[in-house]
Design an enzyme around this catalytic site. Structure first.
Site, PDB file in Angstrom:
ATOM      1  N   TYR A   1     -15.885  16.356 -16.017  1.00 35.56           N
ATOM      2  CA  TYR A   1     -16.359  14.914 -15.906  1.00 35.56           C
ATOM      3  C   TYR A   1     -17.611  14.598 -14.968  1.00 35.56           C
ATOM      4  O   TYR A   1     -17.182  15.348 -13.926  1.00 35.56           O
ATOM      5  CB  TYR A   1     -15.046  14.051 -15.868  1.00 35.56           C
ATOM      6  CG  TYR A   1     -15.202  12.703 -15.623  1.00 35.56           C
ATOM      7  CD1 TYR A   1     -15.601  12.044 -16.703  1.00 35.56           C
ATOM      8  CD2 TYR A   1     -15.438  11.906 -14.379  1.00 35.56           C
ATOM      9  CE1 TYR A   1     -15.685  10.444 -16.583  1.00 35.56           C
ATOM     10  CE2 TYR A   1     -15.593  10.694 -14.365  1.00 35.56           C
ATOM     11  CZ  TYR A   1     -15.923   9.853 -15.500  1.00 35.56           C
ATOM     12  OH  TYR A   1     -16.160   8.629 -15.144  1.00 35.56           O
TER      13      TYR A   1
ATOM     14  N   ARG B   1       0.855  -1.304   0.172  1.00 38.23           N
ATOM     15  CA  ARG B   1      -0.075  -0.092  -0.048  1.00 38.23           C
ATOM     16  C   ARG B   1       0.745   1.271  -0.064  1.00 38.23           C
ATOM     17  O   ARG B   1       0.376   2.152  -0.356  1.00 38.23           O
ATOM     18  CB  ARG B   1      -0.919  -0.016   1.239  1.00 38.23           C
ATOM     19  CG  ARG B   1      -2.185   0.860   0.987  1.00 38.23           C
ATOM     20  CD  ARG B   1      -3.311   0.984   2.080  1.00 38.23           C
ATOM     21  NE  ARG B   1      -2.750   1.215   3.457  1.00 38.23           N
ATOM     22  CZ  ARG B   1      -2.750   0.320   4.141  1.00 38.23           C
ATOM     23  NH1 ARG B   1      -2.965  -0.746   4.436  1.00 38.23           N
ATOM     24  NH2 ARG B   1      -2.028   1.007   5.538  1.00 38.23           N
TER      25      ARG B   1
ATOM     26  N   LYS C   1      -7.953   5.671 -19.672  1.00 38.89           N
ATOM     27  CA  LYS C   1      -8.378   6.198 -20.850  1.00 38.89           C
ATOM     28  C   LYS C   1      -7.164   5.875 -21.774  1.00 38.89           C
ATOM     29  O   LYS C   1      -6.878   4.990 -22.102  1.00 38.89           O
ATOM     30  CB  LYS C   1      -8.962   7.721 -20.719  1.00 38.89           C
ATOM     31  CG  LYS C   1     -10.042   7.780 -19.598  1.00 38.89           C
ATOM     32  CD  LYS C   1     -11.004   6.904 -19.721  1.00 38.89           C
ATOM     33  CE  LYS C   1     -12.216   7.010 -18.773  1.00 38.89           C
ATOM     34  NZ  LYS C   1     -12.515   8.293 -18.028  1.00 38.89           N
TER      35      LYS C   1
ATOM     36  N   ASP D   1      -7.295  18.784 -15.468  1.00 44.91           N
ATOM     37  CA  ASP D   1      -7.559  17.111 -15.979  1.00 44.91           C
ATOM     38  C   ASP D   1      -6.926  17.047 -17.373  1.00 44.91           C
ATOM     39  O   ASP D   1      -7.865  17.586 -18.346  1.00 44.91           O
ATOM     40  CB  ASP D   1      -8.952  16.914 -15.678  1.00 44.91           C
ATOM     41  CG  ASP D   1      -9.320  15.726 -15.956  1.00 44.91           C
ATOM     42  OD1 ASP D   1      -8.621  14.762 -16.749  1.00 44.91           O
ATOM     43  OD2 ASP D   1     -10.325  14.988 -15.513  1.00 44.91           O
TER      44      ASP D   1
HETATM   45  C1  PLP Z   1     -12.751   8.715 -17.026  1.00 46.87           C
HETATM   46  C2  PLP Z   1     -12.342  10.274 -16.570  1.00 46.87           C
HETATM   47  C3  PLP Z   1     -12.158  10.425 -14.988  1.00 46.87           C
HETATM   48  C4  PLP Z   1     -12.567   9.378 -14.115  1.00 46.87           C
HETATM   49  O1  PLP Z   1     -11.516   8.526 -14.188  1.00 46.87           O
HETATM   50  P1  PLP Z   1     -11.925   6.770 -13.789  1.00 46.87           P
HETATM   51  O2  PLP Z   1     -10.778   6.177 -13.992  1.00 46.87           O
HETATM   52  O3  PLP Z   1     -13.126   6.561 -14.523  1.00 46.87           O
HETATM   53  O4  PLP Z   1     -12.097   6.846 -12.268  1.00 46.87           O
HETATM   54  C5  PLP Z   1     -11.806  11.735 -14.893  1.00 46.87           C
HETATM   55  N1  PLP Z   1     -11.808  12.915 -15.729  1.00 46.87           N
HETATM   56  C6  PLP Z   1     -12.054  12.548 -17.084  1.00 46.87           C
HETATM   57  C7  PLP Z   1     -11.781  13.780 -18.058  1.00 46.87           C
HETATM   58  C8  PLP Z   1     -12.339  11.119 -17.684  1.00 46.87           C
HETATM   59  O5  PLP Z   1     -12.618  11.000 -18.878  1.00 46.87           O
END
Ligand code: PLP
Length: 373
Positions: free
Chosen positions: A99, A47, A196, A171
Site C-alpha cells: 500500500y 480513548r 475496505k 496486511d
Molecule cells: C486502504 C489500505 C490501507 C490503509 O487503510 P486506511 O483505512 O485508508 O488508512 C492499508 N493497506 C491496504 C492494503 C489498504 O488497501
C-alpha cells in the site's frame, strides 16, 4: 466455531439491560466509577476503550484466530502503531509491492523514530533471506499485494522471519479472514484497513491490528491510549455490522472477479491481467494453498499505455472511477495517478475492486470501455 458462524455472532451478545439483538450504540465518552475508583463495567474514558469497540475487537480477533485485537481510526493509524511499538534502532523489511502510503510512512517518518527500513521482493525467498539484518525486528508482508496482486508464501516467510529473530506482520486487507488466516500460517500480526471489505459499504474508515495473545497487544493499546488514534463508536458499530455479512460477500466478490478475468484474459486491448486465480499467475499455487478463494481485487494492464488506461477508466458507466476498494459497488482507478508522482506502478495499470453486481453487467461495461483501445 466456523468462520461463517463467528462472522455472524462474535461480539454480538444480546444486550442484558434491554434485550436488544443489535448492539447498542453507546456514545458516552465517560463511564461511572465504583466508589473505590475501579471501572464498574470495565470502562473509564472513551480513548481507553468503549463497549462497541470491545465487541468489534472480539469479532476481529475471533475471525483471524488471534488472541486479541486493537481497533484504530484508520488502517494507516493501525500501521503506524505497529511501527511505533518497535524500539529505536530496529530495522523493518517491507515487501516491495505494498500500500503506497506505507512507503511514504517509511520514507518520511521512520527516520524520525530512529527506525531503519528497506524493501525487498519477498516473493523471492532468497532475496528475502539476504535482506534480513541482525536488527530486523519486523517483516512487513501484504498478500495479495496492492496493486500488483503478488502472492507471498506466508508459511515460508514466517519461518524465515522467526529464524532470524524477527516477527511477521501481514496486511490482510485484500483477503480478509474469510479467505486467508495469516496467524494460522505463522504470522505474528495481522493488519486491516477495515475501511475496505470489513466495513464493506464504502461508508466508514477504520483499522485494526490482531495479535496472537492478549499480552502481545498491550503495548499497542498503550500507544492508542496515549497517541489517540482511536476510532469513533459509530465507526466500530458500522464495521461490526459489516463483518456480519463478510463470509457471504467474499466468495461472491471472488466469483465476480474470476468471471471478469475469464472474460478478458487475452482480449484485444488487454496486455496483462494480475489476478492470483489465474493458473499462469506466478503465485497461483501458493495462493491455492493459503487462500480459500482469490478475492475481489484485480489489475488490468491496458495496451496503449497511460493514455489508453485513462481513457478506459473515463469511459466506464457502471464501474465508478474512484479510489478505495472492498465495497458492494465496483470501482476502477488509474492507480499510478492515485499514488502520485513517486508511484512505481505501471502507467497502463487499472486497479479494479469488483463489487457484487451481476458479473455479466460488469463485463458488458468493461467491454464497451475497452472498445477502440
Ligand atoms: C486502504 C489500505 C490501507 C490503509 O487503510 P486506511 O483505512 O485508508 O488508512 C492499508 N493497506 C491496504 C492494503 C489498504 O488497501
Amino acid at each position: 466455531m466456523r468462520r461463517e458462524t463467528l462472522a455472524v455472532h462474535s461480539g454480538g451478545e444480546v444486550d442484558r439491560s434491554t434485550g436488544a439483538i443489535a448492539p447498542p450504540l453507546s456514545l458516552s465518552t465517560t463511564f461511572e466509577h465504583a466508589p473505590s475508583y475501579e471501572a464498574a463495567q470495565g470502562f473509564h474514558y472513551i480513548r481507553d476503550g468503549n463497549p462497541i469497540q470491545t465487541r468489534l475487537e472480539t469479532a476481529l480477533a475471533d475471525l483471524e484466530g488471534g488472541g486479541a485485537s486493537v481497533v484504530f481510526g484508520s488502517g494507516m493509524a493501525a500501521a503506524a502503531a505497529a511501527l511505533q511499538s518497535l524500539p529505536r534502532g530496529s530495522h523493518v523489511l517491507f515487501a516491495t509491492d505494498i500500500y503506497h502510503a506505507l512507503r511514504t510512512l517509511a520514507r518520511d517518518f521512520l527516520p524520525h523514530w530512529g527506525i531503519d527500513s528497506s524493501f525487498a521482493d519477498l516473493t523471492d525467498l532468497d532475496a528475502a533471506a539476504g535482506a534480513l539484518r541482525p536488527a530486523t525486528k519486523l517483516v512487513w508482508a501484504e498478500t495479495p499485494s496492492n496493486p500488483l496482486l503478488q502472492i507471498l508464501d506466508l508459511r515460508k516467510l514466517s519461518d524465515l522471519a522467526h529464524r532470524s529473530g524477527a516477527q511477521l506482520l501481514v496486511d490482510n486487507t485484500f483477503a480478509t479472514p474469510i479467505l486467508q488466516q495469516p496467524i494460522s500460517l505463522g504470522a505474528d500480526w495481522v493488519l486491516h484497513s477495515t475501511t475496505k471489505y470489513c466495513g464493506g459499504h464504502s461508508d466508514v474508515q477504520g483499522g485494526a491490528l490482531v495479535g496472537k495473545s492478549h499480552e502481545s497487544v498491550v503495548p499497542l493499546q498503550q500507544i492508542r491510549r496515549v497517541l489517540g488514534a482511536v476510532g469513533s463508536p459509530f465507526n466500530s458499530w458500522l464495521i461490526l455490522r459489516g463483518l456480519r455479512t463478510l463470509a457471504v460477500r467474499m466468495p461472491q466478490h471472488s466469483a465476480n472477479a474470476m468471471a471478469i478475468v475469464t472474460a478478458f484474459e487475452g482480449a484485444p486491448g488487454v496486455e496483462a491481467i494480475h489476478y492470483p486465480g489465474l493458473a499462469a499467475h506466478p503465485g497461483h499455487e501458493v495462493a491455492r494453498q493459503q487462500m480459500s478463494a482469490f478475492g475481489g481485487m484485480l489489475s488490468l494492464r491496458v495496451r496503449g499505455g497511460r493514455t489508453a488506461a485513462l481513457k478506459v477508466a473515463g469511459r466506464v458507466k457502471l464501474f465508478v472511477n474512484a479510489t478505495s476498494l472492498g465495497g458492494v459497488e465496483s470501482l476502477i482507478e488509474h492507480r499510478a495517478s492515485a499514488e502520485g508522482p513517486d508511484s512505481t506502478t505501471p502507467q497502463n495499470l487499472l486497479r479494479l475492486s469488483v463489487g457484487l453486481e451481476h458479473p455479466e453487467d460488469l463485463i458488458d461495461d468493461l467491454r464497451q470501455a475497452l472498445q477502440g483501445t
